[in-house]
Write a protein that holds these residues in place. Structure first.
Motif, mmCIF file in Angstrom:
data_model
loop_
_atom_site.group_PDB
_atom_site.id
_atom_site.type_symbol
_atom_site.label_atom_id
_atom_site.label_comp_id
_atom_site.label_asym_id
_atom_site.label_seq_id
_atom_site.Cartn_x
_atom_site.Cartn_y
_atom_site.Cartn_z
ATOM 1 N N ASP A 61 -8.974 -2.007 5.372
ATOM 2 C CA ASP A 61 -7.841 -1.146 5.548
ATOM 3 C C ASP A 61 -6.815 -0.645 5.108
ATOM 4 O O ASP A 61 -6.029 0.136 4.339
ATOM 5 C CB ASP A 61 -7.234 -2.698 5.431
ATOM 6 C CG ASP A 61 -7.131 -3.830 4.051
ATOM 7 O OD1 ASP A 61 -8.410 -4.056 3.922
ATOM 8 O OD2 ASP A 61 -5.973 -3.823 2.979
ATOM 9 N N ALA A 62 -7.854 -0.785 3.102
ATOM 10 C CA ALA A 62 -7.373 0.193 2.275
ATOM 11 C C ALA A 62 -7.661 1.261 2.042
ATOM 12 O O ALA A 62 -7.184 2.372 1.399
ATOM 13 C CB ALA A 62 -7.428 -1.236 1.098
ATOM 14 N N VAL A 63 -8.773 1.500 2.881
ATOM 15 C CA VAL A 63 -9.765 2.888 2.851
ATOM 16 C C VAL A 63 -8.853 4.142 3.395
ATOM 17 O O VAL A 63 -8.943 4.960 2.346
ATOM 18 C CB VAL A 63 -10.707 3.072 3.552
ATOM 19 C CG1 VAL A 63 -11.956 4.328 3.082
ATOM 20 C CG2 VAL A 63 -11.716 2.004 3.282
ATOM 21 N N LEU A 64 -7.297 4.573 3.713
ATOM 22 C CA LEU A 64 -7.190 5.158 3.874
ATOM 23 C C LEU A 64 -6.051 5.942 2.680
ATOM 24 O O LEU A 64 -6.172 6.860 2.562
ATOM 25 C CB LEU A 64 -6.315 5.068 5.364
ATOM 26 C CG LEU A 64 -5.055 6.103 5.869
ATOM 27 C CD1 LEU A 64 -5.661 8.134 5.631
ATOM 28 C CD2 LEU A 64 -4.659 6.408 7.311
ATOM 29 N N VAL A 65 -5.850 5.108 2.407
ATOM 30 C CA VAL A 65 -4.011 4.919 1.364
ATOM 31 C C VAL A 65 -5.377 5.151 0.022
ATOM 32 O O VAL A 65 -4.964 6.634 -1.227
ATOM 33 C CB VAL A 65 -3.915 3.878 0.801
ATOM 34 C CG1 VAL A 65 -2.955 3.781 -0.524
ATOM 35 C CG2 VAL A 65 -2.441 3.730 1.874
ATOM 36 N N ILE A 66 -6.504 4.704 -0.357
ATOM 37 C CA ILE A 66 -7.751 4.988 -1.321
ATOM 38 C C ILE A 66 -7.700 6.524 -1.284
ATOM 39 O O ILE A 66 -8.494 7.753 -2.441
ATOM 40 C CB ILE A 66 -8.749 4.173 -1.116
ATOM 41 C CG1 ILE A 66 -8.053 2.909 -2.054
ATOM 42 C CG2 ILE A 66 -9.884 4.976 -2.368
ATOM 43 C CD1 ILE A 66 -8.994 1.781 -1.854
ATOM 44 N N GLN A 72 0.741 -1.084 -0.067
ATOM 45 C CA GLN A 72 0.083 -0.122 -0.099
ATOM 46 C C GLN A 72 0.526 1.833 0.495
ATOM 47 O O GLN A 72 1.142 2.675 -0.930
ATOM 48 C CB GLN A 72 -0.938 0.005 1.019
ATOM 49 C CG GLN A 72 -1.958 -1.022 0.778
ATOM 50 C CD GLN A 72 -2.957 -1.044 2.096
ATOM 51 O OE1 GLN A 72 -3.339 0.124 2.080
ATOM 52 N NE2 GLN A 72 -4.166 -1.797 2.617
ATOM 53 N N ILE A 73 2.420 0.933 1.002
ATOM 54 C CA ILE A 73 2.776 2.086 0.585
ATOM 55 C C ILE A 73 3.777 2.332 -0.562
ATOM 56 O O ILE A 73 3.455 3.891 -1.476
ATOM 57 C CB ILE A 73 4.291 2.241 1.581
ATOM 58 C CG1 ILE A 73 3.560 1.861 3.235
ATOM 59 C CG2 ILE A 73 5.105 3.601 1.495
ATOM 60 C CD1 ILE A 73 3.266 3.536 3.815
ATOM 61 N N ALA A 74 3.966 1.629 -1.467
ATOM 62 C CA ALA A 74 4.593 1.860 -2.619
ATOM 63 C C ALA A 74 3.230 1.911 -3.437
ATOM 64 O O ALA A 74 3.987 2.819 -4.452
ATOM 65 C CB ALA A 74 5.168 0.416 -3.137
ATOM 66 N N GLY A 75 2.294 1.665 -3.861
ATOM 67 C CA GLY A 75 1.083 2.051 -4.889
ATOM 68 C C GLY A 75 0.767 3.610 -4.471
ATOM 69 O O GLY A 75 1.041 4.555 -5.566
ATOM 70 N N LEU A 76 0.359 4.377 -2.903
ATOM 71 C CA LEU A 76 0.212 4.904 -3.129
ATOM 72 C C LEU A 76 1.839 6.501 -3.306
ATOM 73 O O LEU A 76 1.827 7.317 -4.240
ATOM 74 C CB LEU A 76 0.134 5.688 -1.526
ATOM 75 C CG LEU A 76 0.925 6.892 -1.110
ATOM 76 C CD1 LEU A 76 -0.543 8.114 -1.207
ATOM 77 C CD2 LEU A 76 0.067 7.249 0.883
ATOM 78 N N ALA A 77 2.952 5.882 -3.337
ATOM 79 C CA ALA A 77 4.400 6.553 -3.550
ATOM 80 C C ALA A 77 4.401 6.845 -5.132
ATOM 81 O O ALA A 77 4.893 8.006 -5.770
ATOM 82 C CB ALA A 77 5.584 5.456 -3.014
ATOM 83 N N ALA A 78 4.024 5.467 -6.277
ATOM 84 C CA ALA A 78 3.803 5.232 -7.016
ATOM 85 C C ALA A 78 2.926 6.325 -8.018
ATOM 86 O O ALA A 78 3.482 7.497 -8.748
ATOM 87 C CB ALA A 78 3.811 4.046 -7.728
ATOM 88 N N GLY A 110 -3.849 1.017 -11.759
ATOM 89 C CA GLY A 110 -3.220 0.493 -11.787
ATOM 90 C C GLY A 110 -3.166 -0.081 -10.210
ATOM 91 O O GLY A 110 -3.509 -1.487 -10.718
ATOM 92 N N VAL A 111 -2.959 1.016 -9.672
ATOM 93 C CA VAL A 111 -2.519 0.252 -7.850
ATOM 94 C C VAL A 111 -3.968 0.183 -7.475
ATOM 95 O O VAL A 111 -3.773 -1.252 -7.026
ATOM 96 C CB VAL A 111 -2.087 2.216 -7.541
ATOM 97 C CG1 VAL A 111 -2.597 1.559 -6.057
ATOM 98 C CG2 VAL A 111 -1.035 2.409 -7.729
ATOM 99 N N MET A 112 -5.198 0.618 -7.859
ATOM 100 C CA MET A 112 -5.993 -0.384 -7.328
ATOM 101 C C MET A 112 -6.051 -1.832 -8.164
ATOM 102 O O MET A 112 -6.886 -2.467 -7.317
ATOM 103 C CB MET A 112 -7.268 0.636 -7.982
ATOM 104 C CG MET A 112 -7.879 2.138 -7.620
ATOM 105 S SD MET A 112 -7.275 1.545 -5.809
ATOM 106 C CE MET A 112 -8.673 0.965 -5.420
#
Length: 202
Positions: free
Chosen positions: A167-172, A89-95, A118-120
């Motif tokens: 668990d993924a809502v914050l990053v989304i 999740q960190i890598a996806g947000l950073a990308a 792509g991240v999703m």
């Protein structure tokens, strides 16, 4: 966020890797390789697929869309394989951030739509599919790229909650807020009724 099991240095490492992957400006790479106009000099000046399409090459636009999505997916999948869901999740947000603010282009990048998708898809594929379907439907109904992108992003957190992936809502939500910010000029044009449709120049 999922349970944080990785060491802080591991999370930082995957944040850096994700950012660098996301920073690859495929829109610029593809147009240069094909001998097309620099997308930064036409239309919205953006390096994303929608503006690359304004060079007149559907192949360039489609290639940019696919590769911008792939780099986000690769960041997530590599991090998950090597370190787990927290790093993924960190890598996806950073990308996603890397695409919007790439170090190679003095932090002037795209709006993140393809990379977000792509991240999703890599992070939670059912949510990714629902998000892609929302984006396609929005674009098909309105012929306005920004409407499809914003609708898909705004609804994506809801799709995640619907299937129980809290668990993924914050990053989304963080990616969605950044995408809304990156589309602030589009939103202003939508309110004024001057946002161009696909194939038109702003």
């Amino acid at each position: 966020m999922p349970a944080i099991d990785s060491a802080p240095l591991i999370l930082v490492l995957w944040a850096c890797i994700g950012y660098l992957l996301g920073s690859v400006p495929f829109g610029l790479v593809i147009t240069r390789a094909m001998g097309l106009t620099d997308p930064r000099t036409i239309g919205s000046g953006n390096i994303g697929a929608t503006n690359v399409l304004r060079t007149g090459s559907k192949l360039a636009g489609a290639s940019t869309l696919i590769l911008d999505a792939v780099k986000g997916a690769v960041a997530v999948l590599l991090a998950r394989f090597a370190a787990g869901d927290d790093s993924a999740q960190i890598a996806g947000l950073a990308a996603f951030i890397g695409h919007c603010y790439p170090v190679w282009l003095r932090f002037v990048g795209g709006k993140g739509v393809a990379t977000f998708l792509g991240v999703m898809l890599a992070m939670i594929w059912p949510v990714g599919l629902l998000t892609c379907a929302t984006w396609i439907a929005g674009v098909a109904l309105t012929r306005v790229s920004s409407v499809g992108a914003l609708t898909a992003a705004i609804l994506s957190a809801g799709w995640a909650m619907l299937i129980g992936r809290f668990d993924a809502v914050l990053v989304i939500v963080l990616m969605t807020l950044l995408m809304i910010w990156r589309h602030r000029q589009n939103i202003a044009r939508l309110r004024a009724g001057t946002e161009p449709r696909l194939g038109e120049r702003p």
